[in-house]
Design a protein around this motif. Structure first.
Motif, PDB file in Angstrom:
ATOM      1  N   ASN A   1       0.791  -1.236   0.000  1.00  0.00           N
ATOM      2  CA  ASN A   1       0.000   0.000   0.000  1.00  0.00           C
ATOM      3  C   ASN A   1       0.821   1.283   0.000  1.00  0.00           C
ATOM      4  N   LEU A   2       2.127   1.188  -0.068  1.00  0.00           N
ATOM      5  CA  LEU A   2       2.963   2.388   0.027  1.00  0.00           C
ATOM      6  C   LEU A   2       2.695   3.400  -1.090  1.00  0.00           C
ATOM      7  N   ASP A   3       2.284   2.928  -2.254  1.00  0.00           N
ATOM      8  CA  ASP A   3       2.062   3.838  -3.377  1.00  0.00           C
ATOM      9  C   ASP A   3       0.585   4.047  -3.683  1.00  0.00           C
ATOM     10  N   LYS A   4      -0.292   3.708  -2.734  1.00  0.00           N
ATOM     11  CA  LYS A   4      -1.729   3.801  -2.968  1.00  0.00           C
ATOM     12  C   LYS A   4      -2.368   4.834  -2.040  1.00  0.00           C
ATOM     13  N   GLN A   5      -3.302   5.622  -2.601  1.00  0.00           N
ATOM     14  CA  GLN A   5      -3.947   6.657  -1.798  1.00  0.00           C
ATOM     15  C   GLN A   5      -4.772   6.060  -0.661  1.00  0.00           C
ATOM     16  N   ALA A   6      -5.489   4.960  -0.922  1.00  0.00           N
ATOM     17  CA  ALA A   6      -6.252   4.323   0.160  1.00  0.00           C
ATOM     18  C   ALA A   6      -5.308   3.876   1.263  1.00  0.00           C
TER      19      ALA A   6
ATOM     20  N   LEU B   1       5.885  10.383  15.235  1.00  0.00           N
ATOM     21  CA  LEU B   1       5.392  10.788  13.917  1.00  0.00           C
ATOM     22  C   LEU B   1       6.289  11.824  13.261  1.00  0.00           C
ATOM     23  N   ASP B   2       6.808  12.769  14.036  1.00  0.00           N
ATOM     24  CA  ASP B   2       7.640  13.822  13.463  1.00  0.00           C
ATOM     25  C   ASP B   2       8.907  13.264  12.822  1.00  0.00           C
ATOM     26  N   ALA B   3       9.303  12.072  13.248  1.00  0.00           N
ATOM     27  CA  ALA B   3      10.523  11.469  12.705  1.00  0.00           C
ATOM     28  C   ALA B   3      10.283  10.748  11.384  1.00  0.00           C
ATOM     29  N   ILE B   4       9.010  10.541  11.019  1.00  0.00           N
ATOM     30  CA  ILE B   4       8.741   9.794   9.792  1.00  0.00           C
ATOM     31  C   ILE B   4       7.883  10.548   8.779  1.00  0.00           C
ATOM     32  N   ILE B   5       7.208  11.613   9.187  1.00  0.00           N
ATOM     33  CA  ILE B   5       6.339  12.374   8.284  1.00  0.00           C
ATOM     34  C   ILE B   5       7.080  13.615   7.798  1.00  0.00           C
ATOM     35  N   LYS B   6       7.054  13.869   6.500  1.00  0.00           N
ATOM     36  CA  LYS B   6       7.679  15.071   5.945  1.00  0.00           C
ATOM     37  C   LYS B   6       7.052  16.309   6.590  1.00  0.00           C
ATOM     38  N   PRO B   7       7.863  17.277   7.002  1.00  0.00           N
ATOM     39  CA  PRO B   7       7.317  18.469   7.679  1.00  0.00           C
ATOM     40  C   PRO B   7       6.239  19.183   6.869  1.00  0.00           C
TER      41      PRO B   7
ATOM     42  N   TYR C   1       4.101  11.005   1.733  1.00  0.00           N
ATOM     43  CA  TYR C   1       4.219  11.790   2.971  1.00  0.00           C
ATOM     44  C   TYR C   1       5.259  11.249   3.946  1.00  0.00           C
ATOM     45  N   LEU C   2       5.776  10.056   3.711  1.00  0.00           N
ATOM     46  CA  LEU C   2       6.809   9.509   4.589  1.00  0.00           C
ATOM     47  C   LEU C   2       8.189  10.056   4.221  1.00  0.00           C
ATOM     48  N   SER C   3       8.978  10.341   5.228  1.00  0.00           N
ATOM     49  CA  SER C   3      10.343  10.847   5.002  1.00  0.00           C
ATOM     50  C   SER C   3      11.385   9.742   5.157  1.00  0.00           C
ATOM     51  N   VAL C   4      10.940   8.518   5.470  1.00  0.00           N
ATOM     52  CA  VAL C   4      11.850   7.398   5.710  1.00  0.00           C
ATOM     53  C   VAL C   4      11.334   6.161   4.998  1.00  0.00           C
TER      54      VAL C   4
ATOM     55  N   ILE D   1       9.837   3.166   5.808  1.00  0.00           N
ATOM     56  CA  ILE D   1       9.168   2.734   7.030  1.00  0.00           C
ATOM     57  C   ILE D   1       9.410   1.256   7.326  1.00  0.00           C
ATOM     58  N   LEU D   2       9.685   0.467   6.290  1.00  0.00           N
ATOM     59  CA  LEU D   2       9.890  -0.967   6.481  1.00  0.00           C
ATOM     60  C   LEU D   2      11.261  -1.281   7.071  1.00  0.00           C
ATOM     61  N   LYS D   3      12.159  -0.289   7.036  1.00  0.00           N
ATOM     62  CA  LYS D   3      13.510  -0.507   7.563  1.00  0.00           C
ATOM     63  C   LYS D   3      13.837   0.403   8.747  1.00  0.00           C
ATOM     64  N   THR D   4      12.853   1.176   9.172  1.00  0.00           N
ATOM     65  CA  THR D   4      13.086   2.157  10.239  1.00  0.00           C
ATOM     66  C   THR D   4      12.489   1.657  11.548  1.00  0.00           C
ATOM     67  N   GLU D   5      13.298   1.702  12.608  1.00  0.00           N
ATOM     68  CA  GLU D   5      12.807   1.306  13.933  1.00  0.00           C
ATOM     69  C   GLU D   5      12.196   2.496  14.666  1.00  0.00           C
ATOM     70  N   PRO D   6      11.209   2.246  15.561  1.00  0.00           N
ATOM     71  CA  PRO D   6      10.705   0.933  15.965  1.00  0.00           C
ATOM     72  C   PRO D   6       9.636   0.364  15.042  1.00  0.00           C
ATOM     73  N   TRP D   7       9.340   1.079  13.966  1.00  0.00           N
ATOM     74  CA  TRP D   7       8.223   0.710  13.097  1.00  0.00           C
ATOM     75  C   TRP D   7       8.406  -0.663  12.484  1.00  0.00           C
ATOM     76  N   SER D   8       9.607  -0.974  12.026  1.00  0.00           N
ATOM     77  CA  SER D   8       9.853  -2.270  11.411  1.00  0.00           C
ATOM     78  C   SER D   8       9.530  -3.410  12.367  1.00  0.00           C
ATOM     79  N   THR D   9       9.961  -3.285  13.603  1.00  0.00           N
ATOM     80  CA  THR D   9       9.683  -4.308  14.610  1.00  0.00           C
ATOM     81  C   THR D   9       8.193  -4.357  14.950  1.00  0.00           C
ATOM     82  N   LEU D  10       7.536  -3.200  14.961  1.00  0.00           N
ATOM     83  CA  LEU D  10       6.118  -3.160  15.318  1.00  0.00           C
ATOM     84  C   LEU D  10       5.244  -3.853  14.282  1.00  0.00           C
ATOM     85  N   PHE D  11       5.633  -3.794  13.005  1.00  0.00           N
ATOM     86  CA  PHE D  11       4.886  -4.542  11.995  1.00  0.00           C
ATOM     87  C   PHE D  11       4.894  -6.029  12.329  1.00  0.00           C
TER      88      PHE D  11
END
Length: 408
Positions: free
Chosen positions: A246-251, A272-278, A311-314, A316-326
């Motif tokens: 879903n990374l490239d999908k609007q839904a 959120l501030d660490a992963i969302i573009k300002p 809208y992501l600045s990283v 997300i699949l390789k960034t912690e803690p998000w990668s582990t949380l998936f």
């Protein structure tokens, strides 16, 4: 002014003028009616004072009812229903208040009634996005009349943060399972319900994932209950793969946005501030605000919807803690009771191949799995799969052998 009106009335064109005025009034009335209906369809209902938990919470066991009230409106035929607030637990085991709906056939029963614990799909992450406080608290539950006709008690958790204050911990599997299991406990406390200790958990989409989590946690978290089966329609069985898809999908921008906002509220270090573009944060906040209980609320933001990759600045699949949380919130625990997984082949949000892979994985682990494929059905296939799953559910209570298409 009166003389002017009189002159108009005496004019030979008065009937044309009268017709024009009538049409104008009719158009204005239609526009007003449309705007009122649009406002209702776009504005989620605000929870009442019922949804404000007492402080402090009562020192009771999980599943204890804090308060309840009858629900007379939009009641399914031959049913009685209650809105309830009950105790459950969070990730750390702390007591929390959760709300939901309990529906049962009219009257009491000498024989204990069996329970279907319904786990609904995505509605949003704000208190306004709950279901039990709406004018139709059964809107997310398919074939509920048939469930009641079969004599079932139906319990429908709102989940934490949908109705009660705070951010709903969307796709946090452990909390969802605890909310479901404690809703079953709550139903057993209402005398008129006559609920027994046997239940099947059934859910769709987010609720399908909640059902799988419930299946793997029931024996330890609620050992006094007897789980007989787990039914999951279009469940999120692999969060990492779903995020990647879903990374490239609007839904995906909405659904993954719910995930990011919810996990940021639940998990330390998930910022959120660490992963969302300002320059995209305001748009992100607006995008995750509407509720699917009032779907017209998404219309004003359709043109500004952004896919996660926008809208992501990283990564997300390789960034912690998000990668582990998936991984942490993907339901991989063993389930000892029969399972049915149903999925539409035209699902554009969660690919059917992920459910196929999950069924195969559980088969290889020795679990009892039936996979049901629905050609042409989309992600919102609750109604398509409901009649089959209800029949499968009835069979669990009467003791028929569970079907399985696992290879021998």
């Amino acid at each position: 002014m009166y003389a002017r009106i009189a002159r108009i009335w005496q004019s030979p064109n008065r009937w044309i003028l009268l017709l024009a005025a009538t049409i104008t009034v009719g158009i204005i009335g239609a526009v007003v009616t449309f705007l009122v209906k649009y406002h209702q369809a776009a504005t989620p209902q605000t929870p009442s004072a019922f949804y404000m938990p007492p402080q402090p919470l009562p020192p009771d066991q999980p599943g204890s009812i804090i308060r309840k009230e009858t629900l007379p409106s939009n009641l399914p035929e031959g049913a009685q229903a209650w809105r309830v607030m009950y105790l459950s637990t969070d990730l750390e085991g702390n007591p929390i208040a959760v709300t939901g709906t309990i529906v049962a056939p009219d009257g009491t029963s000498v024989k204990p009634r069996n329970i279907i614990a319904w786990a609904h799909g995505t509605t949003g992450i704000r208190p306004e996005c709950g279901v039990s406080h709406t004018s139709d608290p059964y809107q997310q539950t398919p074939v509920i009349e048939r469930m009641l006709a079969q004599g079932f008690v139906v319990v429908i958790t709102d989940y934490l943060g949908l109705g009660t204050p705070g951010v709903h911990p969307y796709m946090v599997g452990q909390v969802a399972a605890q909310n479901v299991l404690d809703s079953v406990r709550a139903a057993r406390q209402i005398v008129e319900v006559s609920a027994g200790d046997k239940f099947v958990v059934w859910g769709a989409s987010q609720g399908g994932t909640s059902a799988l989590w419930t299946g793997q946690m029931a024996k330890v978290y609620a050992p006094e209950l007897k789980l007989l089966g787990v039914a999951a329609s279009a469940p999120a069985t692999n969060l990492r793969k779903i995020a990647e898809f879903n990374l490239d999908k609007q839904a995906g921008g909405i659904f993954l946005g719910y995930v990011f906002a919810a996990w940021a509220a639940v998990y330390p270090g998930a910022d959120l501030d660490a992963i969302i573009k300002p320059d995209g944060r305001a748009n992100f906040d607006q995008m995750i605000k509407p509720c699917f209980t009032a779907p017209a609320g998404f219309l004003p933001i359709i043109k500004t919807l952004r896919a996660p990759a926008q809208y992501l600045s990283v990564d997300i699949l390789k960034t912690e803690p998000w990668s582990t949380l998936f991984e942490k919130n993907t339901p991989r625990g063993r389930i000892e009771v029969p399972i049915v997984i149903a999925h539409g082949t035209a699902d554009s949000l969660i690919p059917v191949k992920l459910s196929e892979a999950e069924a195969e994985r559980r088969c290889k682990a020795g679990e009892d799995v039936q996979f049901a494929r629905y050609p042409g059905s989309t992600h919102d296939a609750r109604e398509d799969t409901a009649v089959y799953i209800l029949g499968w559910t009835v069979d669990r209570f009467v003791g028929r052998p569970a079907p399985s298409n696992c290879p021998n």
